[in-house]
Scaffold this active site. Structure first.
Site, PDB file in Angstrom:
ATOM      1  N   LYS A 231       0.833  -1.210   0.000  1.00 44.14           N
ATOM      2  CA  LYS A 231       0.000   0.000   0.000  1.00 44.14           C
ATOM      3  C   LYS A 231       0.864   1.255   0.000  1.00 44.14           C
ATOM      4  O   LYS A 231       0.625   2.191  -0.771  1.00 44.14           O
ATOM      5  CB  LYS A 231      -0.908   0.010   1.226  1.00 44.14           C
ATOM      6  CG  LYS A 231      -1.702   1.302   1.380  1.00 44.14           C
ATOM      7  CD  LYS A 231      -2.431   1.391   2.697  1.00 44.14           C
ATOM      8  CE  LYS A 231      -1.572   2.010   3.764  1.00 44.14           C
ATOM      9  NZ  LYS A 231      -2.064   3.267   4.322  1.00 44.14           N
TER      10      LYS A 231
ATOM     11  N   CYS B  72      -5.066   8.200   9.445  1.00 45.76           N
ATOM     12  CA  CYS B  72      -4.973   7.673  10.811  1.00 45.76           C
ATOM     13  C   CYS B  72      -4.730   8.802  11.806  1.00 45.76           C
ATOM     14  O   CYS B  72      -3.910   9.675  11.573  1.00 45.76           O
ATOM     15  CB  CYS B  72      -3.812   6.680  10.933  1.00 45.76           C
ATOM     16  SG  CYS B  72      -4.101   5.091  10.163  1.00 45.76           S
TER      17      CYS B  72
END
EC number: 2.5.1.7
Length: 419
Positions: free
Chosen positions: A22, A117
């Site tokens: 990713k 996040c």
């Protein structure tokens, strides 16, 4: 909202195929904006953040075609928008990586300040300062970074105040099309940065010092598309290896990259694992033994990765002995600790250090994922907890792990996704 229900599982056993990384795929997809001809990326993982990246590119007018089997084609022929809007950027910090490519190729970019996040202040000032040194005029207003440059960006000598993967990647992409030579000192050396640099070189960029802390980029007037394969995901690999170690199992990670995981492999060996590697596979065998406690201190690559810290918290929670884990990269990155304590772990936080006393077993509980890697640690804990563990808010998990429940099931774990 989806959740994972996990029952105490036998020692993990078998083979697991590792997905593309990713953290390499996202900047490489953004680099597609730099190419004047079609750009095809393969080994792209099927993840929420990848979907968001494709939406962002389409929003700019690029043609993004999913060719199947992890291949994506990007064409910028009709790219005519230069604004990355809040509703896309808020869900993914990596959206900031569109800034350098847009500015370098089109001279203009409006990018909403990022989300992602919630693990502490990850400032974008390093990105902006570097671009300003290359001649960009930047203002931040109404929640947007508004960047402009007359003509081409200019090569510059940039010293990074701190090691930043994202800023290194953004400036690397911008410098590829700048006028003259750019030198980036104190550059991030992560394998994902190397992967991006190799991709840019395949597109026609002139970059030397790849893998070192000093990158030299001789700007070119144009870049062409190419076919590029994304590297394997070292954090997914490490997560499965830790899961096998905690369950005292034996697994083999296929389509992996052992060279990118040396610090993690060393710590697993310290914990008592027998590890064998080939060119593209890693085998871990605990030989039925309980892991030994290992001290960890996160650091920029080639040090121990912050993205593996939460998983080693679980390993130490069930290990023989006492260990400390010190987080030096991000503040507020121990949000998994209260959840693990709810499962019976003996842990104590002192500043940026977690002191962990290993115990024999954990107890299943309903726990909540707070960020991507914390959620992985809770799944691993559930594999060895007595009874049933339910992990809520697994949309965090889906941002970084492809088909995680299917892969765990293939290794013999009892993990089920439910609504």
């Amino acid at each position: 909202m989806d959740k994972l229900t996990i029952q105490a599982s036998p020692p993990l056993a078998g083979d697991v195929i590792i997905s593309g990384a990713k953290n390499a795929a996202l900047p490489i997809l953004m680099a597609g904006v730099l190419a004047e001809t079609d750009f095809v990326v393969s080994n792209v993982p099927n993840l929420r953040d990848v979907t968001t990246s494709c939406k962002l590119l389409r929003c700019l007018g690029a043609e993004v075609t999913e060719l199947g089997d992890g291949q994506i084609r990007i064409s910028t022929t009709n790219l005519n928008e230069f604004c990355a809007p809040y509703d896309l950027v808020k869900t993914m910090r990596a959206s900031i990586l569109i800034l350098g490519p847009l500015l370098a190729r089109y001279g203009t970019a409006d990018v909403s300040l990022p989300g992602g996040c919630a693990i502490g202040a990850r400032p974008v000032n390093l990105h902006l300062h570097g671009l300003e040194m290359m001649g960009a005029k930047i203002e931040v207003k109404e929640g947007y970074i508004k960047a402009r440059v007359d003509g081409r960006l200019k090569g510059a000598h940039i010293f990074m105040d701190m090691v930043s993967v994202g800023a290194t990647e953004n400036l690397l992409m911008a410098a590829a099309l700048a006028d003259g030579e750019t030198v980036i000192e104190n550059a991030a050396r992560e394998p994902e940065v190397i992967d991006l640099a190799n991709c840019l070189i395949a597109m026609g960029a002139k970059i030397t010092g790849v893998g070192s802390a000093t990158l030299r980029i001789q700007g070119v007037e144009r870049l062409q598309g190419c076919n590029y394969r994304v590297m394997p995901d070292r954090i997914e690999t490490g997560s499965f290896l830790v899961a096998a170690a905690v369950t005292r199992g034996r697994i083999r990670c296929l389509k992996a990259d052992p060279a990118s995981l040396e610090s993690v492999i060393a710590k697993l060996e310290d914990a008592g694992a027998k590890i064998t590697t080939g060119e593209d596979w890693i085998e871990l065998d605990m030989q039925g033994k309980r892991p030994k406690a290992v001290n960890i201190k996160t650091a920029p690559y080639p040090g121990f990765p912050t993205d593996m810290q939460a998983q080693f918290c679980v390993l130490n929670a069930l290990a023989q002995g006492t260990a400390t884990i010190t987080e030096t990269i991000f503040e507020n990155r121990f949000m998994h600790v209260p959840e693990l304590i709810r499962m019976g772990a003996t842990m104590e936080l002192e500043g940026n250090t977690c002191i962990i006393q290993g115990i024999e077993s954990l107890s299943g509980a309903q726990v909540m994922a707070t960020d991507l890697r914390a959620s992985a640690s809770l799944v691993i804990a559930g594999l060895v907890a007595d009874g049933k563990t339910i992990v809520d808010r697994i949309y965090h998990l889906d941002r970084g792990y492809e088909h995680i429940e299917n892969k765990f099931q293939g290794l013999g774990a009892q993990v089920v996704r439910t609504q």
